[in-house]
Design an enzyme around this catalytic site. Structure first.
Site, PDB file in Angstrom:
ATOM      1  N   THR A 166      61.845   2.142 -12.618  1.00 15.70           N
ATOM      2  CA  THR A 166      61.135   3.056 -11.726  1.00 15.70           C
ATOM      3  C   THR A 166      59.706   3.184 -12.247  1.00 15.70           C
ATOM      4  O   THR A 166      59.497   3.362 -13.451  1.00 15.70           O
ATOM      5  CB  THR A 166      61.814   4.438 -11.690  1.00 15.70           C
ATOM      6  OG1 THR A 166      62.036   4.891 -13.033  1.00 15.70           O
ATOM      7  CG2 THR A 166      63.153   4.352 -10.966  1.00 15.70           C
ATOM      8  N   ILE A 198      57.102   5.421 -12.107  1.00 14.71           N
ATOM      9  CA  ILE A 198      56.606   6.628 -12.768  1.00 14.71           C
ATOM     10  C   ILE A 198      57.229   6.773 -14.147  1.00 14.71           C
ATOM     11  O   ILE A 198      56.548   7.059 -15.145  1.00 14.71           O
ATOM     12  CB  ILE A 198      56.894   7.875 -11.909  1.00 14.71           C
ATOM     13  CG1 ILE A 198      56.210   7.763 -10.544  1.00 14.71           C
ATOM     14  CG2 ILE A 198      56.427   9.137 -12.629  1.00 14.71           C
ATOM     15  CD1 ILE A 198      54.705   7.578 -10.619  1.00 14.71           C
ATOM     16  N   CYS A 199      58.541   6.566 -14.224  1.00 17.36           N
ATOM     17  CA  CYS A 199      59.228   6.689 -15.517  1.00 17.36           C
ATOM     18  C   CYS A 199      58.761   5.623 -16.502  1.00 17.36           C
ATOM     19  O   CYS A 199      58.696   5.867 -17.713  1.00 17.36           O
ATOM     20  CB  CYS A 199      60.737   6.604 -15.314  1.00 17.36           C
ATOM     21  SG  CYS A 199      61.411   7.962 -14.330  1.00 17.36           S
ATOM     22  N   THR A 200      58.432   4.444 -16.010  1.00 15.57           N
ATOM     23  CA  THR A 200      57.934   3.385 -16.886  1.00 15.57           C
ATOM     24  C   THR A 200      56.619   3.801 -17.533  1.00 15.57           C
ATOM     25  O   THR A 200      56.412   3.593 -18.741  1.00 15.57           O
ATOM     26  CB  THR A 200      57.753   2.075 -16.101  1.00 15.57           C
ATOM     27  OG1 THR A 200      59.021   1.678 -15.560  1.00 15.57           O
ATOM     28  CG2 THR A 200      57.218   0.967 -16.992  1.00 15.57           C
ATOM     29  N   LEU A 230      57.460   6.544 -20.271  1.00 18.53           N
ATOM     30  CA  LEU A 230      58.072   6.051 -21.504  1.00 18.53           C
ATOM     31  C   LEU A 230      57.080   5.220 -22.318  1.00 18.53           C
ATOM     32  O   LEU A 230      57.133   5.215 -23.551  1.00 18.53           O
ATOM     33  CB  LEU A 230      59.331   5.255 -21.174  1.00 18.53           C
ATOM     34  CG  LEU A 230      60.467   6.098 -20.591  1.00 18.53           C
ATOM     35  CD1 LEU A 230      61.659   5.223 -20.218  1.00 18.53           C
ATOM     36  CD2 LEU A 230      60.907   7.169 -21.579  1.00 18.53           C
TER      37      LEU A 230
END
Length: 257
Positions: free
Chosen positions: A24, A26-28, A31
């Protein structure tokens, strides 16, 4: 595959960031940013972990994407693996038990995409802050660090942090504070109500409430566990969350053949 317990992080502060799925965008970005600012968390004695609703196999591939994105962002060669673990919760069991689903996003989208909460946990494994972001907006980790700084200052010096507080700014002490020396170094802001509750003090004038070592020796009142012999329960600073059944989690880069 190895099961990783939160308690293996020792008596440090910690953050647990939840994510709906691998791959995903945004999550990438989040992180990758967590990896980039890892020294900031280490300097504050904060252990970092993430939980995502997908398999170990997917996480191991996603981890390479995260590191490649970080390399592109920083224009530096990427490492071979992340410095923090990603818990795998394929069936959303653990995030539901820990209350990490956003009610608003669950209503607007679906349950799986609603996994967007971040917990800040103190050395006693008590949740001190819960930060929720919608799926469309990436987290602001400068704010996460600010909250951690404020909580740690409160732990050491028994002060409150006002709006837009930053490290080194004036803090607030309560009206009924008993330390007269502390009050003598405070600044009272007069109010129309005539009540003397707006009392500010510079952090350097505040004596320590207790040593960090004393705080870390205090008994654990709650736990977040990934092994079957510990309950995956936590207490917030406002009260206890309903205890849940033990849960086992797989960690992406902790997999062993």
């Amino acid at each position: 595959m190895e099961n990783l317990s939160w308690h293996r992080f020792g008596k440090s502060w910690g953050i647990l960031a939840s994510h709906p799925a691998a791959f995903t965008p945004i999550c990438t970005t989040e992180l990758a940013e967590l990896e980039q600012i890892a020294p900031e968390f280490e300097r504050r004695d904060v252990k970092v972990a993430s939980i995502s609703c997908n398999s170990v196999k997917e996480n191991r591939v996603w981890e390479k994407d995260i590191l490649e994105f970080l390399s592109l962002m920083t224009k530096k060669p990427c490492a071979h693996e992340l410095t923090y673990p990603i818990f795998c919760d394929v069936h959303n069991e653990v995030v539901q038990k820990l209350g990490m689903l956003s009610v608003v996003d669950a209503f607007l989208i679906n349950d799986k995409q609603a996994v967007r909460k971040l917990f800040i946990v103190d050395p006693r494994k008590i949740i001190r802050a819960i930060i929720v972001y919608p799926v469309e907006i990436g987290r602001n980790f400068n704010e996460v660090l600010r909250v951690i700084d404020a909580l740690q200052l409160n732990q050491r010096k028994e002060v409150l942090c006002p709006v837009n507080w930053q490290h080194g700014d004036e803090c607030v002490i309560l009206e009924n504070h008993q330390d007269q020396k502390r009050k003598a170094n405070s600044r009272l802001v007069p109010m129309p109500s005539k009540k003397s509750y707006m009392r500010f003090v510079e952090a350097k004038f505040v004596s320590s409430r207790y040593r960090d070592s004393d705080y870390r020796k205090s008994p654990s009142h709650g736990s977040l566990s990934t092994t079957s012999d510990k309950k995956a329960d936590m207490k917030s600073s406002q009260g206890a969350i309903t205890p849940v059944q033990p849960a086992r989690l797989a960690v992406g880069h902790e997999e062993r053949s």
